[in-house]
Design a protein around this motif. Structure first.
Motif, PDB file in Angstrom:
ATOM      1  N   CYS A  92       0.861  -1.188   0.000  1.00  0.00           N
ATOM      2  CA  CYS A  92       0.000   0.000   0.000  1.00  0.00           C
ATOM      3  C   CYS A  92       0.893   1.232   0.000  1.00  0.00           C
ATOM      4  O   CYS A  92       1.691   1.433   0.917  1.00  0.00           O
ATOM      5  N   GLY A  93       0.734   2.054  -1.029  1.00  0.00           N
ATOM      6  CA  GLY A  93       1.604   3.226  -1.188  1.00  0.00           C
ATOM      7  C   GLY A  93       1.190   4.430  -0.367  1.00  0.00           C
ATOM      8  O   GLY A  93       1.812   5.478  -0.454  1.00  0.00           O
ATOM      9  N   GLN A  94       0.127   4.292   0.439  1.00  0.00           N
ATOM     10  CA  GLN A  94      -0.279   5.351   1.361  1.00  0.00           C
ATOM     11  C   GLN A  94      -0.725   6.646   0.666  1.00  0.00           C
ATOM     12  O   GLN A  94      -0.589   7.735   1.216  1.00  0.00           O
ATOM     13  N   CYS A  95      -1.242   6.509  -0.569  1.00  0.00           N
ATOM     14  CA  CYS A  95      -1.622   7.715  -1.307  1.00  0.00           C
ATOM     15  C   CYS A  95      -2.960   8.292  -0.842  1.00  0.00           C
ATOM     16  O   CYS A  95      -3.289   9.426  -1.140  1.00  0.00           O
ATOM     17  N   ARG A  96      -3.753   7.506  -0.145  1.00  0.00           N
ATOM     18  CA  ARG A  96      -5.035   7.910   0.439  1.00  0.00           C
ATOM     19  C   ARG A  96      -6.138   8.125  -0.605  1.00  0.00           C
ATOM     20  O   ARG A  96      -7.203   8.647  -0.293  1.00  0.00           O
ATOM     21  N   SER A  97      -5.899   7.729  -1.860  1.00  0.00           N
ATOM     22  CA  SER A  97      -6.924   7.919  -2.896  1.00  0.00           C
ATOM     23  C   SER A  97      -8.164   7.084  -2.634  1.00  0.00           C
ATOM     24  O   SER A  97      -9.241   7.372  -3.157  1.00  0.00           O
ATOM     25  N   CYS A  98      -8.038   6.009  -1.855  1.00  0.00           N
ATOM     26  CA  CYS A  98      -9.175   5.108  -1.610  1.00  0.00           C
ATOM     27  C   CYS A  98     -10.250   5.753  -0.734  1.00  0.00           C
ATOM     28  O   CYS A  98     -11.377   5.284  -0.684  1.00  0.00           O
ATOM     29  N   PRO A 133      -5.784   3.542   4.736  1.00  0.00           N
ATOM     30  CA  PRO A 133      -4.312   3.683   4.671  1.00  0.00           C
ATOM     31  C   PRO A 133      -3.634   3.366   5.996  1.00  0.00           C
ATOM     32  O   PRO A 133      -2.577   2.723   6.011  1.00  0.00           O
ATOM     33  N   LEU A 185      -3.595  -0.427   6.466  1.00  0.00           N
ATOM     34  CA  LEU A 185      -2.668  -1.111   5.550  1.00  0.00           C
ATOM     35  C   LEU A 185      -1.225  -0.691   5.816  1.00  0.00           C
ATOM     36  O   LEU A 185      -0.292  -1.417   5.467  1.00  0.00           O
ATOM     37  N   CYS A 190      -8.092   2.943  -6.156  1.00  0.00           N
ATOM     38  CA  CYS A 190      -6.728   2.568  -5.756  1.00  0.00           C
ATOM     39  C   CYS A 190      -5.826   2.441  -6.985  1.00  0.00           C
ATOM     40  O   CYS A 190      -6.034   1.556  -7.817  1.00  0.00           O
ATOM     41  N   PRO A 191      -4.807   3.285  -7.115  1.00  0.00           N
ATOM     42  CA  PRO A 191      -3.936   3.212  -8.289  1.00  0.00           C
ATOM     43  C   PRO A 191      -3.129   1.922  -8.336  1.00  0.00           C
ATOM     44  O   PRO A 191      -2.621   1.540  -9.396  1.00  0.00           O
ATOM     45  N   ASN A 192      -2.991   1.240  -7.194  1.00  0.00           N
ATOM     46  CA  ASN A 192      -2.234  -0.022  -7.165  1.00  0.00           C
ATOM     47  C   ASN A 192      -3.136  -1.234  -7.384  1.00  0.00           C
ATOM     48  O   ASN A 192      -2.684  -2.365  -7.293  1.00  0.00           O
ATOM     49  N   LEU A 209      -5.264  -2.570  -5.526  1.00  0.00           N
ATOM     50  CA  LEU A 209      -5.249  -3.489  -4.387  1.00  0.00           C
ATOM     51  C   LEU A 209      -6.649  -4.032  -4.127  1.00  0.00           C
ATOM     52  O   LEU A 209      -7.642  -3.314  -4.273  1.00  0.00           O
ATOM     53  N   ILE A 248      -8.629  -4.285  -1.679  1.00  0.00           N
ATOM     54  CA  ILE A 248      -8.643  -3.701  -0.333  1.00  0.00           C
ATOM     55  C   ILE A 248      -9.453  -4.526   0.685  1.00  0.00           C
ATOM     56  O   ILE A 248      -8.949  -4.821   1.778  1.00  0.00           O
TER      57      ILE A 248
HETATM   58  S1  SF4 Z   1      -5.513   3.967  -2.656  1.00  0.00           S
HETATM   59 FE1  SF4 Z   1      -4.533   1.966  -2.545  1.00  0.00          FE
HETATM   60  S2  SF4 Z   1      -2.335   2.400  -2.354  1.00  0.00           S
HETATM   61 FE2  SF4 Z   1      -3.432   4.316  -1.925  1.00  0.00          FE
HETATM   62  S3  SF4 Z   1      -3.675   4.321   0.322  1.00  0.00           S
HETATM   63 FE3  SF4 Z   1      -5.516   3.403  -0.504  1.00  0.00          FE
HETATM   64  S4  SF4 Z   1      -5.122   1.213  -0.502  1.00  0.00           S
HETATM   65 FE4  SF4 Z   1      -3.154   2.238  -0.272  1.00  0.00          FE
END
Ligand code: SF4
Ligand code: SF4
Length: 378
Positions: free
Chosen positions: A285-291, A301, A304, A351-353, A355, A357
């Motif tokens: 999890c890249g911690q971008c907080r987009s979710c 975030p 994760l 989520c750009p990755n 994941l 979730i």
């Molecule tokens: S959007 Fe995905 S990568 Fe970014 S914080 Fe949320 S779970 Fe992590």
């Protein structure tokens, strides 16, 4: 020996390490031993609080004894103590006068509003009775400058920094949790001092690191790398809660290391991050907080991030400790754990990755919860 000093808001410069008094509460002698060693180590900044039990009373006696012995930093000791937000004007006056009386001083250099964790706390300091209290304390020359600490959201901390009410802040900035570094840099750009809250203990119990972390940071001990990382990022001072003189050994050793990171240190940090990502693979999890936002207010975030620490750095004890504190520490920590995910899937496309979730949250709960509960959906 002299430890480098750095500007700290509009107050006197402080040493790059700050002695926290919360671990030397056994006796006045214990605090004396630690404070004397801090003096020998070149530390000039001591942090205390009414909430640390007898700390302020002990400190008052210790400062008197050190003064009688001529063990006082060249520009005097710089003292920081704290008040909680939300107090009435009168109660705040009473508590501030109590701090001054216990520590045995007529003015405190730094007063922190401890735990601006929700918007109403900030409102109290900016326009409520807290604002009146702060103005009164300045008018009466009882404080040198005012600051805040926060365990709140990034946006709340940003509003506090940009309010122009505070001259310093204490933040959770860590080698393994660098998400608040941009906020620290914003505060520094605004002329504020920034104190890192317990970068060893709160940064992953780095005083007792996993073998995995030790080998990833090799040849530099994790705690040393964490301190050097923060100092190189420009953080003004790092708190160090010592219970015995030996606990200040590393601060002494780093006294003359107030320099940019060496290539060996940069390689260790890079290796540490690469190894963690390799272990987590496509679940990092890249911690971008987009979710966010989640309709169930699951702090995705933050949860994760604990999974990242547990599986990426083998910091299982620390991650479990933090996870099992959820819902038990009021506004000081998260209220909702991974078990509350309703699998609505709204976060997935954000989520750009890519994941998965809900699956990762379910796994996080089984991994870290001390008392696994039946999932709400099955
Ligand atoms: S959007 Fe995905 S990568 Fe970014 S914080 Fe949320 S779970 Fe992590
Ligand atoms: S799937 Fe779970 S975490 Fe994601 S938005 Fe829905 S309730 Fe929140």
């Amino acid at each position: 020996m002299a430890i480098a000093c750095r500007p700290f808001g509009q107050g006197p410069q402080v040493s790059v390490f700050t002695l926290g008094t919360m671990r030397a509460l056994g006796s006045v002698q214990q605090m004396y031993d630690v404070a004397q060693e801090a003096f020998f180590a070149g530390i000039n900044h001591i942090e205390t609080a009414p909430a640390y039990g007898p700390a302020e009373v002990f400190l008052g006696k210790v400062l008197q004894r050190l003064s009688n012995e001529g063990k006082v930093p060249s520009n005097g000791w710089i003292i920081t103590s704290k008040l909680l937000p939300g107090l009435s004007f009168k109660e705040g006056q009473r508590q501030l006068l109590g701090i001054l009386s216990r520590v045995g001083i007529s003015k405190i250099d730094n007063l922190a509003i401890h735990g601006i964790n929700i918007q109403s706390h900030l409102d109290w300091a900016l326009k409520g009775e807290g604002s009146d209290l702060i103005r009164w304390a300045f008018d009466e020359s009882l404080i040198g400058q005012i600051g805040f600490s926060s365990h709140g959201s990034q946006s709340l901390i940003k509003r506090a920094i940009e309010s122009d009410q505070f001259q310093f802040c204490s933040l959770h900035v860590h080698l393994l949790d660098p998400e608040k570094i941009p906020l620290a840099k914003l505060a520094l750009r605004n002329g504020m001092g920034v104190m890192a809250i317990s970068p060893a203990d709160k940064g992953g119990r780095l005083q007792d690191p996993s073998q995995t972390l030790i080998s990833d940071c090799d040849p530099i001990p994790p705690i040393q790398l964490a301190y050097r990382f923060l100092l190189a990022e420009g953080i003004s001072t790092l708190t160090l809660g010592a219970s015995q003189p030996n606990d200040l050994e590393l601060a002494k050793n780093l006294a003359n290391n107030d320099t940019p990171l060496t290539s060996v240190e940069q390689n260790s940090i890079s290796n540490l991050r690469i190894k963690a990502k390799q272990r987590l693979g496509k679940t990092f999890c890249g911690q971008c907080r987009s979710c966010l936002p989640c309709p169930k207010d699951v702090p995705i975030p933050e949860l994760l991030r604990l999974r990242n620490l547990a599986l990426g750095h083998d910091l299982m004890i620390f991650s479990k400790e933090r996870y099992n504190l959820i819902g038990k520490a009021g506004h000081w920590w998260e209220q909702i754990n991974a078990n509350e995910c309703a699998r609505c899937q709204q976060c997935l496309p954000r989520c750009p990755n890519n994941l998965s979730i809900p699956d990762l949250l379910e796994e996080t709960h089984s991994l870290l919860s001390d008392a696994p509960e039946r999932r709400l959906w099955g």
